[in-house]
Motif scaffolding. Sequence first.
Motif, PDB file in Angstrom:
ATOM      1  N   ARG A  47     -85.884 -79.500 -34.109  1.00 20.18           N
ATOM      2  CA  ARG A  47     -87.116 -78.836 -33.673  1.00 20.18           C
ATOM      3  C   ARG A  47     -88.210 -79.885 -33.592  1.00 20.18           C
ATOM      4  NH1 ARG A  47     -87.743 -74.108 -36.908  1.00 20.18           N
ATOM      5  NH2 ARG A  47     -86.425 -73.163 -35.324  1.00 20.18           N
ATOM      6  N   THR A  70     -86.988 -75.888 -29.840  1.00 18.71           N
ATOM      7  CA  THR A  70     -85.801 -75.915 -30.691  1.00 18.71           C
ATOM      8  C   THR A  70     -84.665 -76.316 -29.763  1.00 18.71           C
ATOM      9  OG1 THR A  70     -86.689 -74.205 -32.134  1.00 18.71           O
ATOM     10  CG2 THR A  70     -84.309 -74.614 -32.254  1.00 18.71           C
ATOM     11  N   LYS A  82     -82.778 -76.087 -24.673  1.00 17.18           N
ATOM     12  CA  LYS A  82     -84.017 -76.183 -25.428  1.00 17.18           C
ATOM     13  C   LYS A  82     -84.786 -74.869 -25.336  1.00 17.18           C
ATOM     14  CE  LYS A  82     -83.950 -81.023 -24.291  1.00 17.18           C
ATOM     15  NZ  LYS A  82     -84.591 -82.139 -23.618  1.00 17.18           N
TER      16      LYS A  82
END
Length: 172
Positions: A47, A70, A82
Amino acid sequence: MSANSAEADGVRVMEPDLDVILRKAGRTKIRYRAALLADDGTRVTVRAPWAGAGVRDFGFVRFEPGDVFTEHYWRDRWYAVKEVRAGTGALKGWYCDVTRPAVRTGTELVVEDLDLDLWCPADGTDVRRLDEDEFAASGLPERDPAAAAHAVAALDALERLARGADGLRALL
């Protein structure tokens, strides 16, 4: 024990950070620090805040300071997914990079970008294939036909998943 943990007095301790290095055509495109969330030996999850300078407005989504990514990278798949959230926590969607499988060495996670991308907004509508012109112009299809075939197959698989009932959540 997974590669992302050490054992101290019988307790598993997670490594706090990785340097994510995105390479393109042999050069480092971007490098940033990310918090390591998990590494099961196949998938690495990190993250990080938006690592770009300022706002990047694609027209269909804006990445901006405060956004949180993340990121899921696989050692055996030709893509990264993502999840993008605004600073408020609201889900914007998923940005997918077609890449060679990720390589983690110590505190570095290296990924080679193959130009193809996919965007899937939070509501699952308007799934977009991106940068197919850049991929064609990259010369990869001529230089490394096997890698190019993996890249196209990865983009096709991501699009099928994004348009499916569970969307990209099915991967995560």
